[in-house]
Structure formats: C-alpha cells, structure tokens
Design a protein around this motif. Structure first.
Motif, mmCIF file in Angstrom:
data_model
loop_
_atom_site.group_PDB
_atom_site.id
_atom_site.type_symbol
_atom_site.label_atom_id
_atom_site.label_comp_id
_atom_site.label_asym_id
_atom_site.label_seq_id
_atom_site.Cartn_x
_atom_site.Cartn_y
_atom_site.Cartn_z
ATOM 1 N N ASP A 1 -9.701 0.580 -13.342
ATOM 2 C CA ASP A 1 -8.278 0.829 -13.083
ATOM 3 C C ASP A 1 -8.072 2.029 -12.165
ATOM 4 O O ASP A 1 -7.303 1.969 -11.189
ATOM 5 N N CYS A 2 -8.750 3.141 -12.476
ATOM 6 C CA CYS A 2 -8.588 4.341 -11.644
ATOM 7 C C CYS A 2 -9.127 4.115 -10.239
ATOM 8 O O CYS A 2 -8.530 4.561 -9.248
ATOM 9 N N PHE A 3 -10.274 3.404 -10.147
ATOM 10 C CA PHE A 3 -10.837 3.149 -8.835
ATOM 11 C C PHE A 3 -9.933 2.205 -8.021
ATOM 12 O O PHE A 3 -9.785 2.358 -6.808
ATOM 13 N N SER A 4 -9.292 1.253 -8.708
ATOM 14 C CA SER A 4 -8.358 0.353 -8.017
ATOM 15 C C SER A 4 -7.152 1.120 -7.498
ATOM 16 O O SER A 4 -6.686 0.893 -6.366
ATOM 17 N N ARG A 5 -6.618 2.039 -8.340
ATOM 18 C CA ARG A 5 -5.493 2.847 -7.859
ATOM 19 C C ARG A 5 -5.911 3.730 -6.682
ATOM 20 O O ARG A 5 -5.159 3.919 -5.718
ATOM 21 N N HIS A 6 -7.130 4.276 -6.764
ATOM 22 C CA HIS A 6 -7.641 5.100 -5.669
ATOM 23 C C HIS A 6 -7.746 4.281 -4.376
ATOM 24 O O HIS A 6 -7.347 4.738 -3.301
ATOM 25 N N VAL A 7 -8.246 3.055 -4.495
ATOM 26 C CA VAL A 7 -8.385 2.195 -3.318
ATOM 27 C C VAL A 7 -7.003 1.836 -2.755
ATOM 28 O O VAL A 7 -6.790 1.805 -1.539
ATOM 29 N N SER A 8 -6.017 1.559 -3.635
ATOM 30 C CA SER A 8 -4.672 1.221 -3.170
ATOM 31 C C SER A 8 -4.036 2.376 -2.404
ATOM 32 O O SER A 8 -3.391 2.181 -1.367
ATOM 33 N N GLU A 9 -4.218 3.607 -2.936
ATOM 34 C CA GLU A 9 -3.656 4.771 -2.246
ATOM 35 C C GLU A 9 -4.341 5.012 -0.906
ATOM 36 O O GLU A 9 -3.699 5.345 0.089
ATOM 37 N N GLU A 10 -5.658 4.863 -0.888
ATOM 38 C CA GLU A 10 -6.374 5.085 0.363
ATOM 39 C C GLU A 10 -6.073 4.004 1.397
ATOM 40 O O GLU A 10 -6.122 4.250 2.607
ATOM 41 N N ALA A 11 -5.782 2.769 0.928
ATOM 42 C CA ALA A 11 -5.493 1.673 1.857
ATOM 43 C C ALA A 11 -4.235 1.954 2.669
ATOM 44 O O ALA A 11 -4.127 1.550 3.828
ATOM 45 N N GLU A 12 -3.275 2.644 2.045
ATOM 46 C CA GLU A 12 -2.043 2.959 2.762
ATOM 47 C C GLU A 12 -2.245 4.036 3.825
ATOM 48 O O GLU A 12 -1.404 4.211 4.697
ATOM 49 N N LYS A 13 -3.370 4.779 3.774
ATOM 50 C CA LYS A 13 -3.622 5.862 4.714
ATOM 51 C C LYS A 13 -4.590 5.472 5.815
ATOM 52 O O LYS A 13 -5.003 6.318 6.610
ATOM 53 N N LEU A 14 -4.989 4.197 5.868
ATOM 54 C CA LEU A 14 -5.978 3.778 6.859
ATOM 55 C C LEU A 14 -5.409 3.943 8.265
ATOM 56 O O LEU A 14 -4.292 3.543 8.555
ATOM 57 N N LYS A 15 -6.195 4.528 9.136
ATOM 58 C CA LYS A 15 -5.793 4.725 10.516
ATOM 59 C C LYS A 15 -6.643 3.927 11.497
ATOM 60 O O LYS A 15 -6.198 3.593 12.576
ATOM 61 N N LEU A 16 -7.908 3.630 11.111
ATOM 62 C CA LEU A 16 -8.823 2.904 11.989
ATOM 63 C C LEU A 16 -9.282 1.637 11.297
ATOM 64 O O LEU A 16 -9.393 1.591 10.059
ATOM 65 N N ASP A 17 -9.555 0.586 12.093
ATOM 66 C CA ASP A 17 -9.950 -0.676 11.489
ATOM 67 C C ASP A 17 -11.370 -0.641 10.946
ATOM 68 O O ASP A 17 -11.776 -1.516 10.200
ATOM 69 N N ASN A 18 -12.180 0.377 11.309
ATOM 70 C CA ASN A 18 -13.528 0.496 10.748
ATOM 71 C C ASN A 18 -13.608 1.540 9.645
ATOM 72 O O ASN A 18 -14.701 1.980 9.272
ATOM 73 N N ALA A 19 -12.428 2.001 9.143
ATOM 74 C CA ALA A 19 -12.424 2.984 8.062
ATOM 75 C C ALA A 19 -12.921 2.355 6.756
ATOM 76 O O ALA A 19 -12.721 1.173 6.507
ATOM 77 N N LYS A 20 -13.575 3.191 5.926
ATOM 78 C CA LYS A 20 -14.146 2.718 4.657
ATOM 79 C C LYS A 20 -13.706 3.625 3.533
ATOM 80 O O LYS A 20 -13.209 4.732 3.746
ATOM 81 N N ILE A 21 -13.908 3.158 2.281
ATOM 82 C CA ILE A 21 -13.502 3.894 1.074
ATOM 83 C C ILE A 21 -14.727 4.075 0.194
ATOM 84 O O ILE A 21 -15.535 3.143 0.017
ATOM 85 N N GLY A 22 -14.847 5.274 -0.360
ATOM 86 C CA GLY A 22 -15.984 5.571 -1.228
ATOM 87 C C GLY A 22 -15.549 6.174 -2.540
ATOM 88 O O GLY A 22 -14.493 5.841 -3.089
ATOM 89 N N CYS A 23 -16.369 7.094 -3.067
ATOM 90 C CA CYS A 23 -16.110 7.756 -4.349
ATOM 91 C C CYS A 23 -14.805 8.541 -4.273
ATOM 92 O O CYS A 23 -14.511 9.167 -3.245
ATOM 93 N N PRO A 24 -13.971 8.572 -5.339
ATOM 94 C CA PRO A 24 -12.725 9.345 -5.317
ATOM 95 C C PRO A 24 -12.949 10.835 -5.067
ATOM 96 O O PRO A 24 -12.070 11.508 -4.534
#
Length: 678
Positions: A453-476
């Motif tokens: 749940d926490c990792f999903s919320r972290h991914v959702s928040e980071e998805a809204e901040k994406l600036k580049l199409d090759n951006a990735k998400i890792g550990c909170p």
C-alpha cells in the motif's frame, strides 16, 4: 454603446438576449446575466423573489456570469442573495469580483474589464493589445491590433501616379491592394491649372476668329460699296450719253426745220445755249456723283478706322489679360513644382523610413527563423542521437532481458523459498509488520522494506512528478538520500504495486510522452511556418500572385470540397445527395451547393443533373465524373478569362497544366493554351 454598436447584430444567432421570464424553460451553455438593480436604498424589485432567482441560476449548463451591484442585492433581499454568494464562495470556490475577465482567442491573453468603456479600449475587435502579425497573401504582415475574423493589409506601397505628370513622373504611397487609379492631390491641381490655361487659350483663339470674321465682313461691305459706286458712275455715264443723243436729235430736228438762212443764226445761238446747258448739267451731275462717292468713301473709311481701332484695343486688352493669366499660371506652376519636389522628398523620406522598418522587421524575422532553425537542427540532432542510443540500448536490453529472465526466475524461486522461511518485516513508512511477500525490498545493503500500500502510494505520487519519458521509480528512501539502490524497471515495478497504481503510472507516462510528441510536432509546424514565411519573403509580388492564383485553381476549382467546412472528399457511392463526415452539411454532388440538413429536395430539381440527363437521386461513377468535368471546365474558363496580365495567365496555366491533364481536362487546357499562343 461601449462596443460602438457592435452588440446590435441581429443576424448573429450565437447570442440571444431575453428577459428571465421569456427564458424560462430554456438553457444555454454559457449565460451572462445582468442583475439590473443598483441603488443605495436596497430596492431590488422582483430579484427578491426566490422563484425567479431559482430560474435565473438554473439556465446555464457549463458556466454563468452574474453582473450587478451585490451590495444592493444583499441589502434588499433579506438574506437570499447573501446565501447565493456564500454558496459560490464555499461550494464552488468562486469569489465575488468587481471585474469581468475575458480571454483573447488568438494569443490567450486574459484581460480584466472593470468599466463599460473597457470593451472598446481593451478588446475592441475581440482580441488583445498585441499586434495581429499574420502573414497575408500580399506578403505583408497584418499590422492591426489583435482581432477576430479576416485580416486586411494596411501597409503603404509605392505606385506610379496616374494623374497629370507633365515633366514630373513620380510615385505616391497608396494602401496595399488599392485597385483604382492612383492620383495625388498635386497632380489633380496641376491638371486643373492646365485645363484653365487651355480654356483661356481657347477663348483667345475664338476672339481672333471673331475679329477675322468682322474684318472679312467689313472688306465685303467696302467691296459692295465700291461696286455700287461703279454702278452709279456707269448709270450717270449712260444718262450723259442719252443727253448727248437727245441733243443731237434736237439739232437734227432744228436743221430739218430750218428753212431759211435767217434762222441759222438763231439756231446756232440756240445750239450754243443747249450745248452750254448740257455741259453745265453734265458738270453738275459729275460733281454731285463725285460728292456722293466721296461721302460714301469717307463714311466707309471712318467705319473701317473705328473697327480697326476697336479691334486693336480688344487685342491689346486680351493680350494684357492673357499675359496676366500666363504670369499667374507660371507662378502657380512654379509653386506646384516646388510642392511636387517637397512632396517627392517627403514621400521619399517616408518610403525610406518604411523600407528601413520593413528591412528591420524582415531581418528580425530572418534572425528569429535562423535561430529557430539552429535550435531545431540541434534538437533534431539531439533527438537522432537519443533515438540511436535508445535503439542500441533497446537492442542490448532485449539480449540482456532474455538472459536476465532466466536468472530472475531462478532468483525468484530462491527468493520465494527464502521469504517463506523469514520472519515478518517492518515497513519503512508506516512501520507496520508484514510478511516479505506483502511488500517491496530494495537491493541496498540495508534492504529497506516497504509494504504494497505504501509503495503504491509512493509510486502514484512520483508518477505525477514525471518530467522525462525515461524516468524511473525506486525505493521511497531514495528521494531523501537515505538509500542508494538502483531504480526499478517498469516490468519489475508492476510486481510490487496494485493494478490501479500501475495503470495510473502507465497513463501518466503515456501522457508525458504524448505531451513531448505534441511539443515536437508544434516545433516542427512552427519551423515549417517560418520556412514558408522566408520563402514568401524571397519571392517577388508577381511570383506570389502567380502562386496564389495557381493554388486557388488547384484547391477551389479542381478539388472537390464540402461547401461549408471546405474538407475535401473523393468517394462517390451512387447517391447525389451527400452528407459531410466532418460537419452536419448536406450538399449536392453535382453542383456542390449547401442544402442545409437534407440535400434530397435540391437534388430532385438540380439543373446540373437535368443537363446530364439524370432524373433520379442515383447515377454511376462515370456520370458523376462527367458532371464534375463540365463544372470544372465552366469554372476554369470563367476564372482564366479575368486573369490579367498575359504573363500571369501563362504562368498559372503552366503551373496547373499537369493537374488538368490528370483530371482529363485536356480540351479546356488546349483551349486556354491557344489564347497564350495568340
């Protein structure tokens, strides 16, 4: 009144004006309501009735603007309008403002209108304060203030004055597209002076002719008088001859009657007396006749002298008047020449200033186009390098993915066995305890654990901040600098988040890619526009006219289009009552006339179809092609007939020759070519 009469447009059905009672039961997308009442006593009339207020506030589907004095409304409505305002502030978050905000449809600039006069001052033509700047067909830029609708060129161009030139051939500044004969005020004034001088010369010529006529009449009178005098002298001579004849007859009678010598002396004496009397009468007659002739001659001489003196005085007076007028005309001509030189210098200065301004604007446009070209070239080179790198990385990743997949499967089996035997893990965000399979563990040495749940919320928040199409998400903890683990690939990320979270992440990433592609397409479109502007600026006015004329022939005559939205169409299914796919327009396939919502009534009585022999709604594709061929031939003849000069005519025909051949219009092409050869 603030719009200068523009609001009184009864032909525009897009805006309807009505009272609230007449509008009951109807709706509109946007409603602008004037609340009418504004006073210090709180008198608001029927605005106090909640039923009418309910009708007023429920007419708009998408948006409503209320214009009025809300202090007056709140004071006189016993709390009704106060609740309305509080509802707009608390529920909709819309405050009460003392201005109306409008947006320019061209530059999207927002303007706040506070007074009725702001309509005419800030958004007179539906635009803003910026210059329009659109490229017109003549090659100039629109210099008007931002407006809605078609543009018209206001630039001044040099044109040869078609008025009275004399020795001064010059040019004048006229508005671009001025089709009438250009004639300046000075040339008009010079022409009037020349006309006045010609009129004076004509008067002098007529006076000379009149004097010549009078002189001829006088000479004719003198000739007639002399002839009459000669006739009179001849008559007197005849009378004298008759007297002598009578005298001789008398003598003969006397001689015959004398019978004796005694009478001879009396007869001789009588003869002498008669002879003296005849001589005296003859002398008297001659003197009388001479006196009469001298009197007539004196009278004629006096009349001739008077006429000559009068003619001389008249000629002197007319010569003096003519000299005065000629001197005045010469002075006016000198003044006109001075004004011509002054105007020529002024116009030359203004033209040089305008030419310098145009050159500066063109240089600025070229500099901007060059900089944009350089930026575009750099961006394209960077994009090509990035695509090549991405292709190489993708190729390597495909090879590596196959190898890693097998290793990951082995590692996954080992990890599953290991996790099933481990103890519960604590989430680094919510600090709750979970099993190892219920969250994500990074590859850092500390092995940070995050629940699903926490990792999903972290991914959702980071998805809204994406600036580049090759951006990735890792550990909170990576974002705050507490972790150095590598970021996850998309195929790894989907294992540790919920389906809804990954769908949101994927949509955000796709939207970001779409925005980037739209920006690139916009840059390419701007570059093409700049290239077109540069190309048009390098062309002469004649070349631009030829290109525009040829484009008109290709797009407006040879291309089949919807008469309303101007979208081209190619297919014909057999029915001549067509329906546009891009707008609700129904039109006739034979004459391409807009028929509103249904074209069948028009097709049933269409003259073009009757000429082709069709009596029904349907026809073959060959018949459709034949009808369109006849329509195109008729339009081409009419259009080329008004093309002037011959150079433009020949160039436009040459530019459209291939299209005419492809459409089977060989006959009309040869017919038009004959005029060029002639």
């Amino acid at each position: 009144e603030a719009l200068g009469g523009r609001s009184d447009n009864r032909d525009n059905d897009a805006v309807r004006v009505a009272t609230i009672d007449n509008y009951q039961g109807e709706e509109a997308n946007v409603v602008v309501a004037s609340l009418v009442r504004s006073n210090s006593s709180g008198s608001i009339g029927f605005l106090r009735e909640k039923e009418r207020v309910n009708v007023l506030l429920s007419r708009a589907r998408e948006g409503q603007i209320l214009v009025g004095n809300f202090n007056t409304l709140m004071e006189g409505s016993r709390g009704l309008w106060r609740r309305v305002l509080e509802a707009t502030r608390t529920e909709a978050g819309i405050p009460c403002q003392n201005f109306l905000e409008v947006c320019c449809s061209n530059h999207f600039r927002r303007t706040r209108l506070r007074q009725p006069g702001d309509f005419a001052e800030l958004c007179l033509d539906g635009g803003c304060h910026q210059v329009c700047g659109k490229l017109l067909g003549c090659g100039h830029l629109c210099r008007k203030r931002c407006h809605v609708g078609s543009c018209s060129c206001s630039a001044l161009v040099e044109k040869l004055c078609q008025g009275f030139h004399g020795e001064h051939h010059h040019t004048i500044l006229v508005p671009c597209g001025f089709s009438e004969q250009a004639e300046c005020d000075l040339c008009t004034k010079l022409m009037k002076l020349e006309q006045r001088q010609e009129a004076q010369n004509e008067k002098v010529r007529k006076a000379k002719l009149e004097n010549e006529r009078l002189r001829r009449e006088l000479e004719e009178k003198i000739r007639l008088a002399r002839e009459e005098l000669e006739n009179s002298r001849a008559l007197q001579q005849d009378r004298l001859d008759n007297l002598e004849l009578e005298h001789k007859l008398g003598l003969m009678k006397i001689n015959a009657s004398v019978r004796s010598n005694e009478d001879l002396q009396d007869i001789a004496q009588r003869r002498a007396e008669l002879h003296e009397e005849a001589e005296e009468r003859k002398e008297q007659a001659v003197q009388e006749q001479a006196r009469i002739v001298r009197g007539e001659e004196d009278k004629l001489q006096q009349e001739l002298a008077m006429l000559e003196e009068k003619q001389k005085d008249e000629e002197q007076r007319m010569a003096a008047d003519l000299r005065k007028k000629l001197s005045r005309l010469e002075q006016e001509k000198k003044k006109a020449k001075a004004q011509v030189e002054k105007m020529k210098n002024e116009r030359r200065r203004r033209y040089q200033e305008q030419l310098a301004a145009n050159e500066a604007a063109e240089a600025k446009i070229r500099d901007e186009a060059a900089s944009q070209k350089e930026e575009l070239a750099a961006a394209e080179a960077h994009e090509i390098r990035r695509l090549l790198q991405a292709r190489a990385v993708l190729f390597d990743a495909q090879l590596e993915n196959q190898r890693c997949h097998e290793e990951a499967m082995k590692k996954l089996h080992e990890t599953a066995k290991d996790l099933s035997s481990r103890k519960d893990q604590d989430c680094c965000i919510c600090f709750e305890s979970y099993t190892a399979l219920e969250g994500f563990r990074c590859e850092n040495a500390e092995r940070h654990f995050t629940c699903t749940d926490c990792f999903s919320r972290h991914v959702s928040e980071e998805a809204e901040k994406l600036k580049l199409d090759n951006a990735k998400i890792g550990c909170p903890l990576l974002r705050v600098g507490l972790c150095e683990a590598a970021e996850l690939e998309d195929y790894e990320l989907c294992r540790f988040v919920t389906t809804e979270c990954f769908v949101k992440y994927r949509d955000e990433k796709l939207a970001m890619i779409e925005r980037r592609m739209q920006a690139e397409m916009q840059r390419e479109a701007d570059a093409r526009v700049e290239e077109e502007v540069e190309r048009r600026l390098q062309m002469t006015a004649l070349q631009r006219e030829i290109e525009d004329r040829a484009k008109h022939v290709q797009e407006e005559i040879l291309t089949l289009k919807c008469p309303r939205c101007r979208h081209a169409f190619l297919d014909f299914t057999g029915c001549f009552a067509l329906k546009c796919r891009f707008c609700p327009c129904a039109f006739c396939a034979a004459c391409l006339q807009d028929c509103g919502a249904d074209a069948h009534p028009h097709v049933a009585r269409c003259a073009a179809m009757r000429e082709a022999g069709l009596r029904d709604y349907f026809g073959s594709e060959a018949m459709f092609g034949q009808i369109q061929k006849l329509r195109r031939e008729r339009l081409l003849r009419a259009y080329f007939e008004q093309l002037e000069p011959q150079e433009v005519y020949a160039a436009v025909l040459e530019a459209t020759h291939n299209q005419l051949r492809e459409l089977g219009l060989n006959a009309v092409a040869e017919e038009l070519q004959l005029r060029v050869n002639a």
